[in-house]
Design a protein around this motif. Sequence first.
Motif, PDB file in Angstrom:
ATOM      1  N   UNK A  97       0.841  -1.201   0.000  1.00 23.23           N
ATOM      2  CA  UNK A  97       0.000   0.000   0.000  1.00 23.23           C
ATOM      3  C   UNK A  97       0.875   1.250   0.000  1.00 23.23           C
ATOM      4  N   UNK A  98       1.259   1.695  -1.188  1.00 22.16           N
ATOM      5  CA  UNK A  98       2.080   2.903  -1.281  1.00 22.16           C
ATOM      6  C   UNK A  98       1.223   4.139  -1.504  1.00 22.16           C
ATOM      7  N   UNK A 106      13.246   1.117  -4.665  1.00 26.28           N
ATOM      8  CA  UNK A 106      14.186   0.092  -4.203  1.00 26.28           C
ATOM      9  C   UNK A 106      13.503  -0.883  -3.249  1.00 26.28           C
ATOM     10  N   UNK A 107      12.614  -0.384  -2.403  1.00 23.75           N
ATOM     11  CA  UNK A 107      11.882  -1.249  -1.478  1.00 23.75           C
ATOM     12  C   UNK A 107      10.930  -2.160  -2.242  1.00 23.75           C
ATOM     13  N   UNK A 110      12.787  -4.970  -3.754  1.00 26.22           N
ATOM     14  CA  UNK A 110      13.130  -5.990  -2.753  1.00 26.22           C
ATOM     15  C   UNK A 110      11.931  -6.913  -2.513  1.00 26.22           C
ATOM     16  N   UNK A 111      10.730  -6.326  -2.466  1.00 27.21           N
ATOM     17  CA  UNK A 111       9.515  -7.128  -2.282  1.00 27.21           C
ATOM     18  C   UNK A 111       9.348  -8.088  -3.458  1.00 27.21           C
ATOM     19  N   UNK A 112       9.521  -7.563  -4.667  1.00 28.48           N
ATOM     20  CA  UNK A 112       9.399  -8.400  -5.871  1.00 28.48           C
ATOM     21  C   UNK A 112      10.416  -9.541  -5.828  1.00 28.48           C
ATOM     22  N   UNK A 158       9.604   4.466 -13.402  1.00 25.75           N
ATOM     23  CA  UNK A 158       9.634   3.711 -12.145  1.00 25.75           C
ATOM     24  C   UNK A 158       8.688   2.515 -12.214  1.00 25.75           C
ATOM     25  N   UNK A 159       7.486   2.760 -12.716  1.00 23.38           N
ATOM     26  CA  UNK A 159       6.491   1.695 -12.814  1.00 23.38           C
ATOM     27  C   UNK A 159       6.979   0.612 -13.773  1.00 23.38           C
TER      28      UNK A 159
END
Length: 218
Positions: A97-98, A106-107, A110-112, A158-159
């Motif tokens: 939930x951004x 970058x975060x 890391x999740x991906x 970014x997307x």
Amino acid sequence: GVGLPSLSIVVDDGAGRPQRANNTGALYPSLDDDESYKLRITGASATLKARTVWGALRGLETFSQLVTYNFDTATYEVIPCTIQDAPRYAHRGLMVDSGRHFLPVATLLHVVDALPYAKLNVLHWHLTDTQSFPVETPSRPSLWRGSFSTRERYSTEDVRRVVESARLRGVRVIPEFDTPGHAESWCAGIPEVCPSASCRTPLDVSKAETFAVLDDVL
């Protein structure tokens, strides 16, 4: 002994559902992909068979988790076995939930990176909410005025980075744009889609412009 020399991978894309591709030929995972695979490991050989590249990715993940390091012999080891595996559920996702809590790219990457470890195949990306509209929308460029700040935004590039990183790991990205409720952040960029200056949500469904904006965004 000589040990295990290699892992042979056989992917039969022709036996599965036709794969969707973008205009560069890159394949994207979808809900009805066949992610099954069979992994056979003996003392002298190892073979991974899958109907699609996504199944092969799941099999490679399993293989990597079977390999252990023996500190006494300073060698990597893998136990001989045969595994025939397929997911019980086609949609196996994690939501981030951004829209309410900005997460740097970058975060997100890391999740991906972490999703395939548990064989999750969906990143549900909650992009917008009452608090923030952080994503660039070329059709309506003023909308990201509703971001938390000018530094807490996602450009189109970014997307693309997140989606491409996910694609390479067999993960679908599902973007969520909250509307017509939870949409107060839209008012910062296009105030006319909101009922009034004092009533900021839900979006005003009595105006044709509201539906034009929704069509452009979605």
